[in-house]
Design an enzyme around this catalytic site. Structure first.
Site, PDB file in Angstrom:
ATOM      1  N   TYR A  72      14.794  61.978  63.046  1.00  7.80           N
ATOM      2  CA  TYR A  72      15.104  61.402  62.079  1.00  7.80           C
ATOM      3  C   TYR A  72      15.061  59.663  61.985  1.00  7.80           C
ATOM      4  O   TYR A  72      14.541  59.147  61.312  1.00  7.80           O
ATOM      5  CB  TYR A  72      16.623  61.766  61.580  1.00  7.80           C
ATOM      6  CG  TYR A  72      17.078  61.020  60.299  1.00  7.80           C
ATOM      7  CD1 TYR A  72      16.634  61.950  59.073  1.00  7.80           C
ATOM      8  CD2 TYR A  72      18.098  60.201  60.281  1.00  7.80           C
ATOM      9  CE1 TYR A  72      17.382  61.351  57.832  1.00  7.80           C
ATOM     10  CE2 TYR A  72      18.727  59.700  59.129  1.00  7.80           C
ATOM     11  CZ  TYR A  72      18.365  60.315  57.932  1.00  7.80           C
ATOM     12  OH  TYR A  72      18.859  59.928  56.747  1.00  7.80           O
ATOM     13  N   GLU A 100      13.562  57.912  64.349  1.00  9.58           N
ATOM     14  CA  GLU A 100      12.253  57.274  64.527  1.00  9.58           C
ATOM     15  C   GLU A 100      11.223  57.713  63.330  1.00  9.58           C
ATOM     16  O   GLU A 100      10.107  56.758  63.008  1.00  9.58           O
ATOM     17  CB  GLU A 100      11.449  57.762  65.893  1.00  9.58           C
ATOM     18  CG  GLU A 100      12.300  57.430  66.909  1.00  9.58           C
ATOM     19  CD  GLU A 100      12.419  55.927  67.493  1.00  9.58           C
ATOM     20  OE1 GLU A 100      11.724  55.001  66.508  1.00  9.58           O
ATOM     21  OE2 GLU A 100      12.412  55.556  68.671  1.00  9.58           O
ATOM     22  N   ASN A 131      26.143  55.819  55.242  1.00 11.27           N
ATOM     23  CA  ASN A 131      26.906  56.973  54.985  1.00 11.27           C
ATOM     24  C   ASN A 131      27.294  56.976  53.541  1.00 11.27           C
ATOM     25  O   ASN A 131      28.286  55.965  53.064  1.00 11.27           O
ATOM     26  CB  ASN A 131      28.223  57.142  55.812  1.00 11.27           C
ATOM     27  CG  ASN A 131      27.398  57.455  57.243  1.00 11.27           C
ATOM     28  OD1 ASN A 131      27.029  56.470  57.671  1.00 11.27           O
ATOM     29  ND2 ASN A 131      27.678  58.636  57.798  1.00 11.27           N
ATOM     30  N   SER A 133      32.113  66.165  53.783  1.00  8.46           N
ATOM     31  CA  SER A 133      32.287  67.266  53.290  1.00  8.46           C
ATOM     32  C   SER A 133      32.898  68.517  54.128  1.00  8.46           C
ATOM     33  O   SER A 133      33.513  69.274  53.804  1.00  8.46           O
ATOM     34  CB  SER A 133      30.721  67.891  52.676  1.00  8.46           C
ATOM     35  OG  SER A 133      29.591  67.793  53.840  1.00  8.46           O
ATOM     36  N   ASN A 134      32.307  68.394  55.454  1.00  2.00           N
ATOM     37  CA  ASN A 134      33.109  69.368  56.409  1.00  2.00           C
ATOM     38  C   ASN A 134      34.700  69.250  56.189  1.00  2.00           C
ATOM     39  O   ASN A 134      35.240  70.289  56.416  1.00  2.00           O
ATOM     40  CB  ASN A 134      32.546  68.949  57.878  1.00  2.00           C
ATOM     41  CG  ASN A 134      31.473  69.622  58.111  1.00  2.00           C
ATOM     42  OD1 ASN A 134      30.715  70.190  57.502  1.00  2.00           O
ATOM     43  ND2 ASN A 134      31.193  69.433  59.703  1.00  2.00           N
ATOM     44  N   ARG A 184      32.521  54.921  60.776  1.00  3.28           N
ATOM     45  CA  ARG A 184      31.422  54.930  59.868  1.00  3.28           C
ATOM     46  C   ARG A 184      32.019  54.247  58.521  1.00  3.28           C
ATOM     47  O   ARG A 184      33.258  53.911  58.606  1.00  3.28           O
ATOM     48  CB  ARG A 184      31.019  56.455  59.387  1.00  3.28           C
ATOM     49  CG  ARG A 184      30.705  57.168  60.479  1.00  3.28           C
ATOM     50  CD  ARG A 184      29.324  56.775  60.991  1.00  3.28           C
ATOM     51  NE  ARG A 184      28.375  57.597  61.777  1.00  3.28           N
ATOM     52  CZ  ARG A 184      28.529  57.711  62.985  1.00  3.28           C
ATOM     53  NH1 ARG A 184      29.364  56.566  63.605  1.00  3.28           N
ATOM     54  NH2 ARG A 184      27.850  58.464  63.821  1.00  3.28           N
ATOM     55  N   PRO A 241      26.559  57.438  66.995  1.00  4.27           N
ATOM     56  CA  PRO A 241      26.769  56.208  66.973  1.00  4.27           C
ATOM     57  C   PRO A 241      28.271  55.972  67.159  1.00  4.27           C
ATOM     58  O   PRO A 241      29.198  56.521  66.451  1.00  4.27           O
ATOM     59  CB  PRO A 241      26.094  55.592  65.772  1.00  4.27           C
ATOM     60  CG  PRO A 241      24.909  56.756  65.537  1.00  4.27           C
ATOM     61  CD  PRO A 241      25.485  58.010  66.205  1.00  4.27           C
TER      62      PRO A 241
HETATM   63  P1  NAD Z   1      19.951  65.808  50.846  1.00  2.00           P
HETATM   64  O1  NAD Z   1      19.507  66.712  52.133  1.00  2.00           O
HETATM   65  O2  NAD Z   1      20.973  66.511  50.170  1.00  2.00           O
HETATM   66  O3  NAD Z   1      18.633  65.882  50.105  1.00  2.00           O
HETATM   67  C1  NAD Z   1      17.362  65.642  50.563  1.00  2.00           C
HETATM   68  C2  NAD Z   1      16.538  66.111  49.705  1.00  2.00           C
HETATM   69  O4  NAD Z   1      15.243  66.132  50.003  1.00  2.00           O
HETATM   70  C3  NAD Z   1      16.668  67.850  49.225  1.00  2.00           C
HETATM   71  O5  NAD Z   1      16.819  68.069  48.091  1.00  2.00           O
HETATM   72  C4  NAD Z   1      15.577  68.474  50.289  1.00  2.00           C
HETATM   73  O6  NAD Z   1      15.204  69.796  49.644  1.00  2.00           O
HETATM   74  C5  NAD Z   1      14.341  67.543  49.902  1.00  2.00           C
HETATM   75  N1  NAD Z   1      13.528  67.715  50.899  1.00  2.00           N
HETATM   76  C6  NAD Z   1      13.685  67.849  52.251  1.00  2.00           C
HETATM   77  N2  NAD Z   1      12.293  67.649  52.860  1.00  2.00           N
HETATM   78  C7  NAD Z   1      11.441  67.742  51.783  1.00  2.00           C
HETATM   79  C8  NAD Z   1       9.999  67.942  51.717  1.00  2.00           C
HETATM   80  N3  NAD Z   1       9.176  68.008  52.817  1.00  2.00           N
HETATM   81  N4  NAD Z   1       9.200  68.051  50.520  1.00  2.00           N
HETATM   82  C9  NAD Z   1      10.018  67.900  49.608  1.00  2.00           C
HETATM   83  N5  NAD Z   1      11.605  67.717  49.620  1.00  2.00           N
HETATM   84  C10 NAD Z   1      11.853  67.717  50.631  1.00  2.00           C
HETATM   85  O7  NAD Z   1      20.175  64.452  51.676  1.00  2.00           O
HETATM   86  P2  NAD Z   1      20.900  63.100  50.564  1.00  2.00           P
HETATM   87  O8  NAD Z   1      22.203  62.484  51.200  1.00  2.00           O
HETATM   88  O9  NAD Z   1      20.653  63.334  49.204  1.00  2.00           O
HETATM   89  O10 NAD Z   1      19.551  61.890  51.222  1.00  2.00           O
HETATM   90  C11 NAD Z   1      18.503  61.451  50.345  1.00  2.00           C
HETATM   91  C12 NAD Z   1      17.584  60.531  51.110  1.00  2.00           C
HETATM   92  O11 NAD Z   1      18.679  59.408  51.354  1.00  2.00           O
HETATM   93  C13 NAD Z   1      17.022  60.955  52.500  1.00  2.00           C
HETATM   94  O12 NAD Z   1      16.097  60.588  52.482  1.00  2.00           O
HETATM   95  C14 NAD Z   1      18.192  60.341  53.514  1.00  2.00           C
HETATM   96  O13 NAD Z   1      17.626  60.131  54.723  1.00  2.00           O
HETATM   97  C15 NAD Z   1      18.545  59.119  52.748  1.00  2.00           C
HETATM   98  N6  NAD Z   1      19.779  58.756  53.170  1.00  2.00           N
HETATM   99  C16 NAD Z   1      21.095  59.278  52.901  1.00  2.00           C
HETATM  100  C17 NAD Z   1      22.219  58.758  53.285  1.00  2.00           C
HETATM  101  C18 NAD Z   1      23.255  59.638  53.047  1.00  2.00           C
HETATM  102  O14 NAD Z   1      24.345  59.389  53.338  1.00  2.00           O
HETATM  103  N7  NAD Z   1      23.648  60.470  51.990  1.00  2.00           N
HETATM  104  C19 NAD Z   1      22.204  57.940  54.192  1.00  2.00           C
HETATM  105  C20 NAD Z   1      21.052  57.134  54.694  1.00  2.00           C
HETATM  106  C21 NAD Z   1      19.837  57.703  54.110  1.00  2.00           C
HETATM  107  N1  UDP Z   2      31.860  64.383  62.749  1.00  2.00           N
HETATM  108  C1  UDP Z   2      32.749  64.889  63.115  1.00  2.00           C
HETATM  109  N2  UDP Z   2      33.222  66.180  62.499  1.00  2.00           N
HETATM  110  C2  UDP Z   2      32.498  66.905  61.777  1.00  2.00           C
HETATM  111  C3  UDP Z   2      31.066  66.385  61.550  1.00  2.00           C
HETATM  112  C4  UDP Z   2      30.808  64.797  61.910  1.00  2.00           C
HETATM  113  O1  UDP Z   2      33.703  64.332  63.681  1.00  2.00           O
HETATM  114  O2  UDP Z   2      32.751  67.839  61.434  1.00  2.00           O
HETATM  115  C5  UDP Z   2      31.354  62.922  62.916  1.00  2.00           C
HETATM  116  C6  UDP Z   2      30.135  62.906  63.899  1.00  2.00           C
HETATM  117  O3  UDP Z   2      30.256  62.948  65.188  1.00  2.00           O
HETATM  118  C7  UDP Z   2      29.903  61.424  63.715  1.00  2.00           C
HETATM  119  C8  UDP Z   2      30.506  61.107  62.170  1.00  2.00           C
HETATM  120  O4  UDP Z   2      31.285  62.079  61.927  1.00  2.00           O
HETATM  121  O5  UDP Z   2      30.636  60.609  64.485  1.00  2.00           O
HETATM  122  C9  UDP Z   2      29.631  61.201  60.925  1.00  2.00           C
HETATM  123  O6  UDP Z   2      28.758  62.172  60.955  1.00  2.00           O
HETATM  124  P1  UDP Z   2      28.039  62.628  59.947  1.00  2.00           P
HETATM  125  O7  UDP Z   2      27.023  63.812  60.435  1.00  2.00           O
HETATM  126  O8  UDP Z   2      28.533  62.742  58.626  1.00  2.00           O
HETATM  127  O9  UDP Z   2      26.789  61.503  59.660  1.00  2.00           O
HETATM  128  P2  UDP Z   2      26.137  60.530  60.988  1.00  2.00           P
HETATM  129  O10 UDP Z   2      26.522  59.047  60.346  1.00  2.00           O
HETATM  130  O11 UDP Z   2      26.475  60.706  62.274  1.00  2.00           O
HETATM  131  O12 UDP Z   2      24.380  60.518  60.572  1.00  2.00           O
END
Ligand code: NAD
Ligand code: UDP
Length: 310
Positions: free
Chosen positions: A144, A146, A173, A188-189, A210, A272
């Site tokens: 993810y 890289e 986040n 969500s967890n 975070r 992290p």
């Molecule tokens: P999510 O997993 O809920 O949504 C990702 C969506 O992408 C899903 O609907 C999935 O089905 C779709 N998808 C995955 N691979 C695909 C592919 N190969 N072709 C078409 N669709 C595909 O995650 P999210 O939290 O909504 O994140 C959305 C974007 O924001 C991601 O790119 C994620 O890296 C970025 N992002 C999110 C967060 C966060 O905290 N939510 C933080 C940093 C970056």
């Molecule tokens: N984490 C936790 N319990 C859980 C899920 C995650 O303590 O059930 C911790 C995880 O180890 C990380 C932080 O919560 O330190 C955020 O995790 P998340 O998977 O939400 O996102 P990240 O920022 O690590 O990609």
């Protein structure tokens, strides 16, 4: 009215973005392979005649006519992006090449949702956009981290070589309604565990930090960034209020009134230790800043999960 493509539009953030763009009277095409996204997320939108769903994988080329592209397609939860790491890399890299090619052909502006994970386990705190990061290129998160770093490189290379009109946002986040109950991310967890009176799983000692941004704030920042003309980015978008996982668990227990107990489980590799965005660039350039407090955002999210879990 613009015609806007949202890849990953059936996911957590994507569905909120589609809804907000439709509310601004744009035509929206949601492209998704439903790897982690769901059709339920799109139920509130399906009656809108300006909304279309395209089942497609971004790793394959696609021909569409569009004015703007928001490239969100990529699983974001460590549990899901580590399930098929090679596919995660392909989604980041091939997906970006395909969407950048589409943007180049149609002369569309394209925004990449990059991530705070490009900073890895950061040695600079809070993280500014100038920091190059501390990423383990071989670890379990590297597919993810890289992948997203390569995507940024592709965006800037297309911009330099073909003058593609790009925007790169680094999201921190974000949480809120429409996260999947099995998403695996911490907010969500903890909420699902608290509502089911199950043990709350803290990884490590819970001292890692975070900074959690409520979805409505984040979506406002994304659209403001897409619409401005001053910078391609990269720009941090997130809430700069930092919290430990132990504090988050205690807050969730307090707000749900749950009888859940805390249990401590091993810390995953390369997790992290601290993360907090410096958002001064977004504040100065977009006139944007997050407004929703963690308590208020968690209350909305808890109400959503209460209803969803029945
Ligand atoms: P999510 O997993 O809920 O949504 C990702 C969506 O992408 C899903 O609907 C999935 O089905 C779709 N998808 C995955 N691979 C695909 C592919 N190969 N072709 C078409 N669709 C595909 O995650 P999210 O939290 O909504 O994140 C959305 C974007 O924001 C991601 O790119 C994620 O890296 C970025 N992002 C999110 C967060 C966060 O905290 N939510 C933080 C940093 C970056
Ligand atoms: N984490 C936790 N319990 C859980 C899920 C995650 O303590 O059930 C911790 C995880 O180890 C990380 C932080 O919560 O330190 C955020 O995790 P998340 O998977 O939400 O996102 P990240 O920022 O690590 O990609």
């Amino acid at each position: 009215m613009k015609r806007i493509l949202v890849t990953g539009g059936a996911g957590f953030l994507g569905s909120h973005l589609c809804e907000r763009l439709l509310g601004l009277r744009h035509e929206v095409m949601c492209l998704d392979n439903f790897f982690t996204g769901t059709k339920e997320n799109l139920l509130p939108l399906r009656k809108n005649p300006y909304f279309e769903v395209i089942r497609h994988d971004v790793t394959l080329p696609v021909h569409l006519e569009t004015d703007q592209i928001y490239n969100l397609a990529c699983p974001a939860s460590p549990v899901h992006y580590q399930r098929d790491p090679v596919e995660t890399i392909k989604t980041c890299v091939h997906g970006s090449i395909n969407m950048l090619g589409l943007a180049r052909r149609t002369k569309a502006r394209i925004l990449q949702t990059s991530t705070s994970e490009v900073y890895g386990d950061p040695e600079v705190h809070p993280q500014t956009e100038e920091y190059w990061g501390n990423v383990n290129p071989m670890g379990i998160r590297s597919c993810y981290d890289e992948g997203k770093r390569c995507a940024e490189s592709l965006f800037y290379s297309y911009h330099r070589e073909y003058a593609t009109d790009i925007r790169v946002a680094r999201l921190f986040n974000t949480y809120g309604p429409r996260m999947h109950p099995n998403d695996g991310r911490v907010v969500s967890n903890f909420i699902v565990q608290a509502l089911r009176a199950e043990d709350i799983t803290i990884y490590g000692e819970g001292q890692q930090t975070r900074s959690f941004c409520y979805v409505d704030d984040l979506i406002g920042g994304l659209i403001a960034f897409m619409e401005q003309e001053q910078t391609t980015g990269p720009i941090n978008l997130g809430n700069p209020t930092e919290t430990t996982m132990l504090q988050l668990a205690e807050t969730v227990i307090r707000l749900t009134g749950s009888s859940s107990k805390l249990v401590f489980q091993p810390l995953p590799m390369d997790d992290p230790k601290q993360r907090c965005p410096d958002v001064s660039k977004a504040v100065a350039l977009l006139g944007w800043e997050p407004r929703v407090s963690l308590d208020d955002g968690l209350k909305e999210t808890i109400a959503y999960f209460r209803q969803r879990l029945g």
